[in-house]
Each structure stands twice: as structure tokens, then as C-alpha cells.
Design a protein around this motif. Sequence first.
Motif, PDB file in Angstrom:
ATOM      1  N   ARG A 140       0.838  -1.212   0.000  1.00  0.00           N
ATOM      2  CA  ARG A 140       0.000   0.000   0.000  1.00  0.00           C
ATOM      3  C   ARG A 140       0.868   1.256   0.000  1.00  0.00           C
ATOM      4  N   ARG A 198       1.248   9.145  -5.979  1.00  0.00           N
ATOM      5  CA  ARG A 198       1.539  10.541  -5.651  1.00  0.00           C
ATOM      6  C   ARG A 198       2.542  11.110  -6.655  1.00  0.00           C
ATOM      7  N   GLU A 249       0.894   4.088  -2.861  1.00  0.00           N
ATOM      8  CA  GLU A 249       0.590   5.482  -2.524  1.00  0.00           C
ATOM      9  C   GLU A 249       1.696   6.408  -3.020  1.00  0.00           C
TER      10      GLU A 249
END
Length: 85
Positions: free
Chosen positions: A64, A72, A68
Motif C-alpha cells: 500500500r 503521488r 501510494e
Amino acid sequence: VGSAFWVGNHIGAKSIGMPAFGTGIAGFPIVQCATVMARALKRALADGWAPDEGRFVLFGDGARRVFEASFRDVFVTKVGPKRAE
């Protein structure tokens, strides 16, 4: 991955779920997988696809965090330092 988003767009899919392809027993690096998936999604959105929901199915907090960070990097516009005028 890109073709899955393309199909989703062309059939009018409003949601999609995808695993982190190849990162298990096949040994594809999770960082590369996340980057490929983020770029493919960004392209699909730029081409006009507007799903209500997308889920990336991952195993564990480590995966995860990698996703992320990759998302981003791909989606957040980086702003450089201001120039003196």
C-alpha cells in the motif's frame, strides 16, 4: 493494465478492481508495477474515462505504501521554487 482501463472506458464501466499484477510468485517488482498502473490510469483518465471507483488490490501495508508513493509521484504536480523577478 492499460488495455483493461481502455476496455473499462469503452464499455462505460463505472468501477474497476485490479490486483498488483505479477508481483507475487512471478516476482515483478512492486515499485515498477505501481508506477505502470499509475501511469496507465492517468492516461485513461486523460482520455476521458471517469469511473466512480477504482480499487487496487494489494497484500499488506508495504505494498500500500509503495502504491501510494507511486500514485503521488504520477498524479501530484510538482512545483519548483519560485523565481525572483
